[in-house]
Design a protein around this motif. Structure first.
Motif, PDB file in Angstrom:
ATOM      1  N   GLN A   1      26.009  -3.953  11.279  1.00 57.46           N
ATOM      2  CA  GLN A   1      26.224  -3.054  10.139  1.00 57.46           C
ATOM      3  C   GLN A   1      25.658  -1.671  10.419  1.00 57.46           C
ATOM      4  N   THR A   2      24.510  -1.631  11.058  1.00 63.06           N
ATOM      5  CA  THR A   2      23.951  -0.316  11.394  1.00 63.06           C
ATOM      6  C   THR A   2      24.899   0.433  12.303  1.00 63.06           C
ATOM      7  N   MET A   3      25.486  -0.312  13.219  1.00 58.20           N
ATOM      8  CA  MET A   3      26.412   0.346  14.128  1.00 58.20           C
ATOM      9  C   MET A   3      27.646   0.843  13.371  1.00 58.20           C
ATOM     10  N   ILE A   4      28.113   0.036  12.435  1.00 53.27           N
ATOM     11  CA  ILE A   4      29.307   0.410  11.685  1.00 53.27           C
ATOM     12  C   ILE A   4      29.047   1.668  10.863  1.00 53.27           C
ATOM     13  N   VAL A   5      27.852   1.746  10.303  1.00 54.23           N
ATOM     14  CA  VAL A   5      27.525   2.923   9.506  1.00 54.23           C
ATOM     15  C   VAL A   5      27.622   4.175  10.373  1.00 54.23           C
ATOM     16  N   ARG A   6      27.256   4.002  11.630  1.00 52.09           N
ATOM     17  CA  ARG A   6      27.291   5.167  12.501  1.00 52.09           C
ATOM     18  C   ARG A   6      28.669   5.402  13.112  1.00 52.09           C
ATOM     19  N   ALA A   7      29.589   4.543  12.815  1.00 52.35           N
ATOM     20  CA  ALA A   7      30.944   4.725  13.350  1.00 52.35           C
ATOM     21  C   ALA A   7      31.929   4.868  12.199  1.00 52.35           C
ATOM     22  N   PRO A   8      32.073   6.080  11.691  1.00 48.72           N
ATOM     23  CA  PRO A   8      32.834   6.260  10.465  1.00 48.72           C
ATOM     24  C   PRO A   8      34.314   5.910  10.587  1.00 48.72           C
ATOM     25  N   ASP A   9      34.821   5.880  11.793  1.00 44.75           N
ATOM     26  CA  ASP A   9      36.235   5.571  11.933  1.00 44.75           C
ATOM     27  C   ASP A   9      36.557   4.146  11.549  1.00 44.75           C
ATOM     28  N   PHE A  10      35.541   3.330  11.574  1.00 43.86           N
ATOM     29  CA  PHE A  10      35.752   1.909  11.343  1.00 43.86           C
ATOM     30  C   PHE A  10      36.509   1.664  10.038  1.00 43.86           C
ATOM     31  N   LEU A  11      36.149   2.423   8.995  1.00 45.82           N
ATOM     32  CA  LEU A  11      36.777   2.203   7.697  1.00 45.82           C
ATOM     33  C   LEU A  11      38.276   2.404   7.774  1.00 45.82           C
ATOM     34  N   SER A  12      38.696   3.388   8.549  1.00 43.19           N
ATOM     35  CA  SER A  12      40.132   3.629   8.598  1.00 43.19           C
ATOM     36  C   SER A  12      40.831   2.747   9.614  1.00 43.19           C
ATOM     37  N   THR A  13      40.096   2.281  10.617  1.00 40.69           N
ATOM     38  CA  THR A  13      40.784   1.460  11.608  1.00 40.69           C
ATOM     39  C   THR A  13      40.794  -0.020  11.234  1.00 40.69           C
ATOM     40  N   PHE A  14      39.779  -0.462  10.532  1.00 42.61           N
ATOM     41  CA  PHE A  14      39.767  -1.866  10.104  1.00 42.61           C
ATOM     42  C   PHE A  14      40.549  -1.966   8.798  1.00 42.61           C
ATOM     43  N   HIS A  15      41.809  -1.801   8.908  1.00 49.75           N
ATOM     44  CA  HIS A  15      42.631  -1.604   7.729  1.00 49.75           C
ATOM     45  C   HIS A  15      44.052  -1.996   8.109  1.00 49.75           C
TER      46      HIS A  15
END
Lengths: 957, 187
Positions: free
Chosen positions: B170-184
Motif C-alpha cells: 500500500q505504501t508503494m501504491i500511494v507513491r505510484a499515482p498511476d495505479f488508480l488509473s491503470t488498475f481499472h
C-alpha cells in the motif's frame, strides 16, 4: 484459453457440468455433516484439499446468519467427549487440550493471534485486519492449528462484525453506504453486513414512533433511489464512453489522458457557453432580436474564416451589445450583467482549476516517489485497461526493454567521464539557447507583423475582400509558428541525452510553453496598446482577431495531425522503415489544447460567444484525433507516469495560461477606456466604473444600504485588503510550519517502521535460535496439539510461512505456559504469576520462553536427587506405568480426587523429567550420529501420559 | 432501456447499488454482459436468486479479460470458490473494484491479492517472479528476473523481512499515482 469461443456454450456437456449448478454451501458441508464424529479425517480431508477451500469455507461462515455459522462449533464439541473410538488415543487429548482452555485465557490467546498488521481505529483497516488474519491463519493447511484457534477466531470475528455493524449504524446513510462499499470483502459479506445494519437500524427505529420512522425510512429510500436515478441519467449523458474504452484498450492510459483532458476542456467550454449565452446573449436577443447591420454589408462567405464584416455587429462580439437597462418584466441592466457574468465566470474557472490542480498535485505529485522505479514498473505499471491483443504483446515487449534498460542504466550510471559530461552540458546549453532564441524571435517577428498590419488596416465598417483576407495573415503566421517551431524542438531533443525520459519531456514542455507565452504576450501587447487606441470599436476588433486565431488554429491542428501523424506514418512505413510508425505525442498535443483554451479565455470578454466556436472545435478535434490515432499511430513505447504529466498539464493550464488570460482581461476592465460608440460600457472611463455607477444609483434609491456599505467599507478600503493579506500570510506561514512538522514526523515514522522491521527479524532470529538449541522444548510444545500422524505434514508446512510459524509458536508457548503454571501450582513450586499482556505478542512469547526455560532448568536441578536411569527405555516404561496408574486412579477418583490426581500428576511429571534428562545427555554431545528417536519417542510418550493424566484430572473436577 | 425491468426486484437493485459503485443502469448492463457469456445458463429473472455460476473458461473469454495476463488470478481472487467460477455477485464485485470509483485502498488490497499467487499474504520472490514472467512473456534471463525481483523488494520492503506485506504494497501504491488509473477496467 483465448481461443475458447461462445460456441462451447452449445456443447451439451456444459449444461451437465457440475460446476455450473453446483451448490457450494451444501457440497462443502455435507462431508462434515454426514459424519460428525469423523472430524479427524473429515476435517483433515477438507483442509488438505487446499488453502482456498478452507479459506472459502471460513469466508462463508458469517453469511448465512448465526445458526449456520455455529455448525462448526457444534460439531466439533462432542468429539472431545467421545473417547470410545479405538483410534489412537492421542487425538482425544488433542481436542481436550483445545477445548478445556479456561475462559480467561481466551483473551490472551486472541491477543497473541493478532498479527502486527491489525490496527484498530480505522474501520476499513480493522476489517481488513480480520480478513488478513483469516487468510493468514488458514491457508497453510495446518488443520490442528485451525482446530486449536478456530474457536477464538470465530469469537473474535463475531465481535469484530458486531463492532463493525455498530460503527456503521452510527454513521449517516450516505457515509454508511460508502463505508460498506469500501469494505474489502466479497459481495455476499457486504450484503450481509448491510442487512445487519438495516435490521439493527429498523429495530432501533421501531422503538420510536413507528409511523414517523416508517415515513422517514421511505423518504430516505426514495431519496436514495432518486439519487441513483440521477447518477444513472448523468452517466447516460456521459460523452464518448465507448470511444474512450476503445482508445484505452488499444493505446493505454497515457494516450487516453489526452482525450480525457480534451473532454474536460470541452465541459469547461460548455459551461462557459451556457453562462454567457444565458446571462448576456439571451437578454440582448430578447430586447433586440436583429442586429443593426448596415445595409451595404453583405454575407460573403469569407466571414466564417475572418469573423469580420457581417459578424461585426452581431452578438458574437462585444460591440453587438447595448448599454441600456431593459425593462421588460424585470429590470435588467446589461452593463452589470455583462460585467458580473464575465467576472463570476472567471472566478469560477479559477476556483475549479485551483481545486483540480491541488487535488491532482496532492495525489500525483507530493506522494509520488521516483525512487521506487522498478517496483513501480513491475507491480503498478500494468495497464488493466488494455484489451487489445496486439497492444498487450507490445506492452509486454516494452516492459521487458524498460526493465533491461533500467538495469543497465544502474550499471552504467557511474561511468560518465568529465569530457562526456561537458559535452552533454554543451549540448544542453546550445539547445536551450537555440530554443529560447527561436521563441523570442518568433515573438519579435509577430510584433513587426502586427505593426505592419495595423498600418494597412483602416477603421471602416466595410472592408474590401482583399483587406478582409489580409487580416488572416497574422493568425496564419502565428499558427504556422506554433506548428513548425515545436517540430524543431523535438529535433533538438533527439541530440540531447537526458538521463531520464521525464526530464526530456519536461524540457520539451518548458520550451513549448516559452514559445506560446512569447507569442501570446506580443499579441496581447499589440491589442492593448495599438488596437485599443486606433479603432473606434476596438473591443470588437480584438474579438475578431481572437476569432480568427481560434479558427486558423483549428485548421492548423487538423493540418498538424495530418502532417505530424499521417505523413510520418507514411514515411515510417514506406520510405524509411527505420523510423517506424509514429507514436502519439501526448505532450505536444496537450500543449496545443492548452493554447487553444487560452485563446478562448482571453476572448471571453471581447467575444462572449467564442466558447460556442470552441465547443465545435473541440468536438470535431476529438473525432479527428481519434481517427488519426487509430490510423497512424502505435501505442507508446514507454509507459511514462501519465498521472504526473496530467498534473503538470493542469498546472500549466492554470499558471501561465489561465492567470495570463485573467490578468489580461482584468487589465482591460480596470485600465483601458472602453470604446465610445459601441458595446455595453460606452461612455464610461473604464469597465469597472459600472460598479461605481451602480453604487451611486443604489445610494440614491436607498433600497439596500448594506450593499453600498459593503462596497465602500470592504471592496474599496485598503485596510480590508491589508488585513486579508496579513491573515493569509500568517495562515500560510502556520501551514508551512505544520508541513515541516509533518515532514519531520513522517521521517520519524518511517525510521520507526524500519526499526520495527529490524526488531521483528531480530526477535524471530532469537526465537528460532532458541528453538534450535532446545529441540526438546520445541517438540514438547508441539506435541500437545498434534497427532503423531500429522507430524511429517507439519514439518513440511512449517517452513512455508514464517508468520504462521510465529503464531503457532506463540500459541504453543502460551499453552505451554498455562500448563506449566498448573503443573507448578499442583507441584507446590512458586509460580511467577505476572503474565502481563505486553503489547507485542512476540516479546511476550520471548519472555514466556525464557521463563519456561528457567523453570525447566530449576526442575532439572531439583530433580537431581532422583535416581537417574541410564537408558531411555526405562524412562519410557516409567512413563507408561505412570500413565496406566493415572488411568487406574482416574477411574476411582471419586474417593479422593485431588490427592490421587495430583499424585498422578507428580509421577507423570517425574517420569517425563527423567525421560528428558536421559535423552538430553545422549542428544547434546553427539547429535549427528544419534538422531535420538528413542529419546524423542520417550518424550512423546511422557507427554501423552501427562496429557492423559491432566484430562482425567480435569474430568475429575 | 425500458424503465420497467423484471430481472431484479427493487430491493435487490438497492442492495446492489449500496454494495457496489455502480448505478442501476450499469448493473443492468453488467447483467447483460454476464448473460451474454452464457445465455442458456443465466435466467432472465433473478428475483428468486438462482444459484448460477459461470465457469472460469467463460469469464476469462470476456473481451475485457481475455488478453489480460492476470485474468486467471483476477477471476480466482474475486470468485467465491477461489477457482474462477463466478456468480453474478462475484462478477459485479469484480467490476466494482475495478471501476473508476473504487478507492485506492480497496484497489490496492485486491491488487495485492492478485499478485499474491501462493495466497500466503506476502509478495515473496516467487510471486514477483511469476508476475514478472507473466508481464514479459518469459523472455528475461533468470539472472535478470532475480535482479529485478531483488530490486523491487529492496525498494519497497519497509520492514526488511525480505518480502512485501500488504502494508508495504500500500505504501508503494500511494507513491505510484498511476495505479488508480491503470488498475481499472472499463465496461
Amino acid at each position: 484459453m483465448t481461443s475458447y469461443s461462445n460456441g462451447g456454450l452449445f456443447n451439451p456437456a456444459y449444461h451437465d457440468s457440475e460446476t455450473l449448478e453446483i451448490d457450494r454451501r451444501s457440497s462443502s458441508k455435507t462431508p462434515l455433516h454426514t459424519n460428525p464424529y469423523a472430524r479427524g479425517e473429515g476435517a483433515d480431508g477438507h483442509y488438505s484439499t487446499g488453502q482456498i477451500s478452507s479459506d472459502d469455507a471460513l469466508r462463508r461462515v458469517p453469511r448465512g446468519g448465526w445458526q449456520e455459522e455455529s455448525w462448526r462449533g457444534r460439531e466439533s464439541l462432542p468429539m472431545g467427549h467421545i473417547s470410545t473410538r479405538p483410534r489412537s488415543p492421542s487425538w482425544q487429548h488433542d481436542n481436550h487440550s483445545t477445548f478445556q482452555i479456561p475462559p480467561d485465557s481466551q483473551y490472551d490467546r486472541s491477543l497473541s493471534i493478532r498479527l502486527p498488521s491489525t490496527t484498530s481505529g480505522n474501520m476499513t483497516m480493522r476489517r481488513r485486519g480480520i480478513s488478513m488474519r483469516r487468510m493468514s491463519m488458514f491457508p497453510n493447511g495446518d488443520p490442528n492449528h485451525v482446530a486449536f484457534t478456530e474457536d477464538a477466531i470465530r469469537n473474535e470475528m463475531e465481535n469484530e462484525e458486531q463492532n463493525l455493524v455498530k460503527e456503521l449504524v452510527a454513521l449517516s446513510t450516505r457515509d454508511r453506504i460508502w463505508a460498506i462499499r469500501d469494505l474489502p470483502m466479497s459481495f455476499d459479506e457486504k450484503k450481509h453486513i448491510r442487512s445487519q445494519v438495516l435490521a439493527f437500524k429498523s429495530a432501533k427505529k421501531s422503538r420510536q414512533f413507528t409511523c414517523f420512522a416508517d415515513c422517514s425510512e421511505n423518504m430516505s429510500l426514495s431519496f436514495r433511489r432518486c439519487g441513483y436515478g440521477i447518477r444513472s441519467a448523468r452517466q447516460t449523458l456521459e460523452l464518448w464512453q465507448g470511444i474512450m474504452k476503445e482508445i484505452g484498450g488499444t493505446f493505454g492510459t497515457s494516450v487516453l489522458s489526452y482525450f480525457m483532458f480534451l473532454k474536460w476542456l470541452l465541459m469547461f467550454n460548455i459551461f462557459s457557453f451556457l453562462v454567457n449565452f444565458g446571462f448576456i446573449t439571451i437578454p440582448q436577443l430578447v430586447y433586440r432580436p436583429w442586429p443593426n447591420i448596415s445595409p451595404n454589408v453583405s454575407f460573403r462567405g469569407l466571414e466564417i474564416l475572418t469573423g469580420a464584416g457581417y459578424f461585426n455587429n452581431t452578438v458574437m462580439y462585444y460591440g453587438g451589445y447595448s448599454n441600456e437597462t431593459k425593462v421588460h418584466l424585470v429590470e435588467y441592466n446589461m452593463q452589470l450583467a455583462y460585467f458580473f457574468t464575465i467576472a463570476v465566470y472567471m472566478v469560477l474557472c479559477g476556483i475549479a482549476l485551483i481545486f483540480s490542480m491541488a487535488s491532482s498535485f496532492k495525489t500525483n505529485y507530493v506522494l509520488a516517489d521516483p525512487a521506487s522505479n522498478s517496483a513501480w514498473q513491475l507491480l503498478c505499471s500494468w495497464d488493466f485497461n488494455i484489451t487489445n491483443d496486439k497492444a498487450v504483446r507490445q506492452r509486454k515487449n516494452n516492459l521487458r526493454v524498460q526493465l533491461k534498460e533500467s538495469m543497465s542504466e544502474n550499471a552504467q550510471r557511474e561511468r560518465l567521464s568529465l569530457s562526456e559530461s561537458l559535452k552533454h552540458f554543451g549540448v544542453y546549453l546550445g539547445a536551450w539557447l537555440l530554443s529560447t532564441s527561436l521563441a523570442v524571435g518568433s515573438g519579435a517577428s509577430i510584433y513587426y507583423l502586427c505593426q505592419f498590419e495595423q498600418q494597412r488596416a483602416t477603421d471602416s465598417a466595410n472592408w474590401s475582400l482583399l483587406q478582409e483576407a489580409e487580416t488572416l495573415l497574422v493568425p496564419f503566421v502565428v499558427s504556422l509558428m506554433n506548428l513548425v517551431v515545436p517540430l524543431f524542438y523535438s529535433l533538438f531533443n533527439k541530440f540531447e541525452h537526458y538521463s531520464s525520459q521525464r526530464k526530456q519531456i519536461y524540457a520539451l514542455v518548458v520550451r513549448n510553453v516559452l514559445l506560446k507565452m512569447s507569442i501570446l504576450a506580443v499579441l496581447c501587447y499589440n491589442w492593448m496598446n495599438v488596437v485599443a487606441v486606433k479603432f473606434s470599436c476596438w473591443e470588437s476588433m480584438v474579438g475578431q482577431a481572437l476569432y480568427r486565431l481560434v479558427i486558423v488554429d483549428f485548421l492548423f491542428l487538423m493540418l498538424g495531425s495530418f502532417f505530424g501523424e499521417f505523413l510520418s506514418n507514411v514515411i515510417g512505413t514506406r520510405l524509411i522503415p527505420r523510423l517506424g510508425v509514429p507514436e502519439f505525442d501526448v505532450a505536444r498535443n496537450v500543449l496545443e489544447l492548452i493554447y487553444a483554451q487560452t485563446l478562448a479565455w482571453i476572448g471571453i470578454y471581447f467575444s462572449p460567444l467564442l466558447p460556442a466556436i470552441q465547443i465545435l472545435k473541440f468536438f470535431i478535434l476529438f473525432y479527428l484525433k481519434k481517427v488519426s490515432l487509430t490510423q497512424n499511430c502505435q501505442p507508446p513505447r514507454r509507459s511514462g507516469r501519465a498521472a504526473q504529466m496530467q498534473t503538470i498539464f493542469i498546472a500549466l493550464l492554470f499558471f501561465p495560461f489561465f492567470v495570463g488570460a485573467v490578468s489580461m482581461v482584468a487589465f482591460t476592465a480596470w485600465s483601458l477606456t472602453p470604446s465610445e460608440h459601441c458595446g455595453p460600457f460606452r461612455g464610461l472611463n473604464s469597465t469597472y466604473n459600472v460598479v461605481e455607477v451602480w453604487m451611486v444609483h443604489l445610494k440614491e434609491t436607498s433600497s439596500s444600504h448594506w450593499v453600498v456599505w459593503i462596497y465602500q467599507n470592504v471592496i474599496r478600503s485598503e485596510i480590508f485588503y491589508f488585513l486579508i493579506s496579513l491573515i493569509i500570510i500568517v495562515i500560510i506561514y502556520i501551514f508551512w510550519q505544520v508541513t515541516r512538522g509533518h515532514k519531520l514526523r513522517i521521517r520519524v515514522l518511517r525510521q520507526q517502521i524500519v526499526d520495527e522491521g529490524k526488531d521483528k527479524s531480530f526477535l524471530l532470529e532469537r526465537l528460532q535460535n532458541l528453538q534450535k538449541s532446545h529441540p526438546d522444548i520445541r517438540s514438547k510444545q508441539k506435541n500437545p496439539k498434534k497427532h503423531s500422524k500429522r507430524r511429517p505434514d507439519d514439518h513440511s508446512s512449517g517452513g512455508q510461512s514464517t508468520s504462521n510459524a510465529i503464531v503457532q509458536a506463540l500459541l504453543a508457548r502460551q499453552h505451554f505456559e498455562k500448563e506449566e503454571e498448573e503443573r507448578l501450582s499442583t507441584g507446590g513450586v512458586p509460580v511467577p504469576s505476572d503474565i502481563s499482556s505486553i503489547s507485542s505478542a512476540l516479546i511476550q512469547a520471548m519472555q514466556a520462553r525464557q521463563r519456561a526455560e528457567g523453570q525447566e532448568r530449576n526442575e532439572h536441578y531439583s530433580a537431581g536427587y532422583y535416581e537417574s536411569p541410564t537408558n531411555t527405555s526405562s524412562a519410557v516404561t516409567q512413563a507408561m506405568q505412570a500413565r496406566q496408574r493415572a488411568q487406574v486412579e482416574g477411574t476411582d477418583d471419586a474417593s479422593d480426587p485431588t490427592s490421587s490426581v495430583s499424585s498422578v500428576m507428580m509421577q507423570v511429571m517425574q517420569a517425563r523429567q527423567r525421560a528428558e534428562k536421559d535423552y538430553r545427555p545422549q542428544w547434546v554431545p553427539a547429535p549427528p550420529q544419534n538422531p535420538a528417536p528413542a529419546g524423542s519417542s520417550a518424550l512423546i510418550q511422557a507427554m501423552l501420559a501427562r496429557q492423559q493424566a491432566q484430562n482425567e484430572y480435569d474430568d475429575g473436577y | 432501456m425500458g424503465n420497467k425491468q423484471t430481472i431484479f426486484t427493487a430491493q435487490q437493485l438497492d442492495s446492489y447499488q449500496d454494495c457496489t459503485y455502480f448505478t442501476r443502469k450499469e448493473i443492468l448492463r453488467l447483467f447483460d454482459r454476464y448473460r451474454d457469456l452464457a445465455p442458456q445458463l443465466v435466467p432472465l429473472d433473478y428475483t428468486c436468486q438462482p444459484d448460477v455460476k459461470l465457469p472460469y473458461e467463460l469469464i476469462g473469454s470476456m473481451p475485457e479479460l481475455k488478453d489480460n495476463p492476470f485474468r486467471q488470478r483476477i477471476a480466482e481472487v474475486f470468485s467465491d470458490d477461489g477457482e474462477g467460477n463466478m456468480t453474478l455477485d462475484d462478477f459485479l464485485d469484480m467490476f466494482s473494484v475495478m471501476s473508476e470509483m473504487a478507492p485506492r485502498d480497496l484497489k490496492a488490497y485486491y491488487a495485492f491479492k492478485i499478485y499474491d499467487f501462493n495466497n500466503d499474504d506476502f509478495l515473496c520472490k516467487s510471486d514477483l517472479e511469476k508476475t514478472l514472467n507473466k508481464l514479459t512473456r518469459n523472455e528475461l534471463t533468470e539472472d535478470e528476473v532475480r535482479m529485478v525481483c531483488e530490486k523491487v523488494i529492496d525498494e519497497s520492503d519497509l520492514d526488511n523481512d525480505g518480502r512485501l506485506s500488504l502494508e508495504d504494497f500500500q505504501t508503494m501504491i500511494v507513491r505510484a499515482p498511476d495505479f488508480l488509473s491503470t488498475f481499472h477496467i472499463r465496461i
